[in-house]
Design a protein around this motif. Structure first.
Motif, PDB file in Angstrom:
ATOM      1  N   GLN A  32       0.839  -1.196   0.000  1.00 16.64           N
ATOM      2  CA  GLN A  32       0.000   0.000   0.000  1.00 16.64           C
ATOM      3  C   GLN A  32       0.879   1.253   0.000  1.00 16.64           C
ATOM      4  OE1 GLN A  32      -3.445  -0.220  -0.019  1.00 16.64           O
ATOM      5  NE2 GLN A  32      -3.090  -2.415  -0.223  1.00 16.64           N
ATOM      6  N   HIS A  33       0.259   2.415  -0.224  1.00 16.86           N
ATOM      7  CA  HIS A  33       0.970   3.686  -0.084  1.00 16.86           C
ATOM      8  C   HIS A  33       0.130   4.601   0.791  1.00 16.86           C
ATOM      9  CE1 HIS A  33      -1.622   5.781  -2.995  1.00 16.86           C
ATOM     10  NE2 HIS A  33      -1.586   4.638  -3.679  1.00 16.86           N
ATOM     11  N   CYS A  34       0.651   5.776   1.090  1.00 15.25           N
ATOM     12  CA  CYS A  34       0.026   6.750   1.984  1.00 15.25           C
ATOM     13  C   CYS A  34      -0.178   6.129   3.369  1.00 15.25           C
ATOM     14  CB  CYS A  34      -1.250   7.312   1.383  1.00 15.25           C
ATOM     15  SG  CYS A  34      -0.926   8.224  -0.155  1.00 15.25           S
ATOM     16  N   LEU A  35      -1.197   6.536   4.095  1.00 13.46           N
ATOM     17  CA  LEU A  35      -1.401   6.066   5.466  1.00 13.46           C
ATOM     18  C   LEU A  35      -1.521   4.546   5.549  1.00 13.46           C
ATOM     19  CD1 LEU A  35      -1.864   6.639   8.468  1.00 13.46           C
ATOM     20  CD2 LEU A  35      -4.257   7.097   7.925  1.00 13.46           C
TER      21      LEU A  35
ATOM     22  N   ARG B 156       6.527   4.883  -5.274  1.00 17.14           N
ATOM     23  CA  ARG B 156       7.894   5.402  -5.270  1.00 17.14           C
ATOM     24  C   ARG B 156       7.974   6.835  -4.748  1.00 17.14           C
ATOM     25  NH1 ARG B 156       8.475   5.163 -10.230  1.00 17.14           N
ATOM     26  NH2 ARG B 156       8.434   7.359 -10.739  1.00 17.14           N
ATOM     27  N   THR B 157       6.980   7.671  -5.052  1.00 18.19           N
ATOM     28  CA  THR B 157       7.007   9.074  -4.630  1.00 18.19           C
ATOM     29  C   THR B 157       6.330   9.304  -3.279  1.00 18.19           C
ATOM     30  OG1 THR B 157       4.968   9.571  -5.827  1.00 18.19           O
ATOM     31  CG2 THR B 157       7.069   9.889  -7.017  1.00 18.19           C
ATOM     32  N   CYS B 158       5.749   8.267  -2.707  1.00 19.23           N
ATOM     33  CA  CYS B 158       5.040   8.398  -1.422  1.00 19.23           C
ATOM     34  C   CYS B 158       6.050   8.383  -0.277  1.00 19.23           C
ATOM     35  CB  CYS B 158       4.037   7.259  -1.263  1.00 19.23           C
ATOM     36  SG  CYS B 158       3.209   7.266   0.340  1.00 19.23           S
ATOM     37  N   ARG B 159       6.117   9.459   0.473  1.00 19.75           N
ATOM     38  CA  ARG B 159       7.084   9.537   1.571  1.00 19.75           C
ATOM     39  C   ARG B 159       6.760   8.550   2.692  1.00 19.75           C
ATOM     40  NH1 ARG B 159       6.160  15.169   0.203  1.00 19.75           N
ATOM     41  NH2 ARG B 159       7.902  15.902  -1.041  1.00 19.75           N
TER      42      ARG B 159
END
Length: 153
Positions: free
Chosen positions: A13-16, A114-117
């Motif tokens: 997953q990405h984000c939260l 890839r761009t998700c911190r």
């Protein structure tokens, strides 16, 4: 704006959602200044603060990863100027980013990942703190919308 206490990861997953079922203390997004007291007993591996500007601009997203560190203090901005943070009994975790994600990591070619911190920090935690995977919920208990996310208004 949200704060997550990270105990497990879901790097699919990405984000939260990267942080699985995490601790979520309440943040009042309408108060320009506030103090949060986080429990020192059984602390998560790390805390992660995320604030998104309105109107949204990826380059102005604010992020700060930190960990419990008795006796230490730190004051500074959360990755971008303007969101000042003062930590007591904690220290920031620095040095993570896209460069800390293994070149052969699943999902690395996906721009959303890839761009998700959050995802980048999740990989740093996997490699440096050995944070375990989130358990897969039973199909009938899974929330297809994922955990609630708050935005800074």
């Amino acid at each position: 704006m949200w704060l997550a206490g990270i105990r497990e990861l879901d790097l699919t997953q990405h984000c939260l959602k990267t942080f699985g079922d995490c601790d979520r203390p309440h943040i009042n997004t309408h108060q320009p200044r506030q103090t949060l007291h986080l429990p020192a007993a059984n602390p998560p591996v790390a805390w992660y603060l995320c604030a998104l500007p309105i109107p949204w601009d990826w380059s102005r997203n604010a992020h700060l990863a930190f960990e419990y560190a008795p006796g230490q203090t730190w004051q500074g901005d959360a990755l971008v100027r303007g969101l000042g943070v003062h930590l007591t009994n904690a220290r920031p975790i620095l040095g993570w980013g896209e460069h800390t994600v293994p070149l052969d990591a699943p999902m690395r070619r996906s721009k959303l990942h890839r761009t998700c911190r959050n995802w980048q920090f999740g990989w740093w935690l996997r490699l440096n703190r050995d944070v375990p995977d989130s358990p897969t919920p039973p199909a009938d208990d899974a929330d297809e919308n994922g955990p609630e996310q708050l935005t800074l208004a």
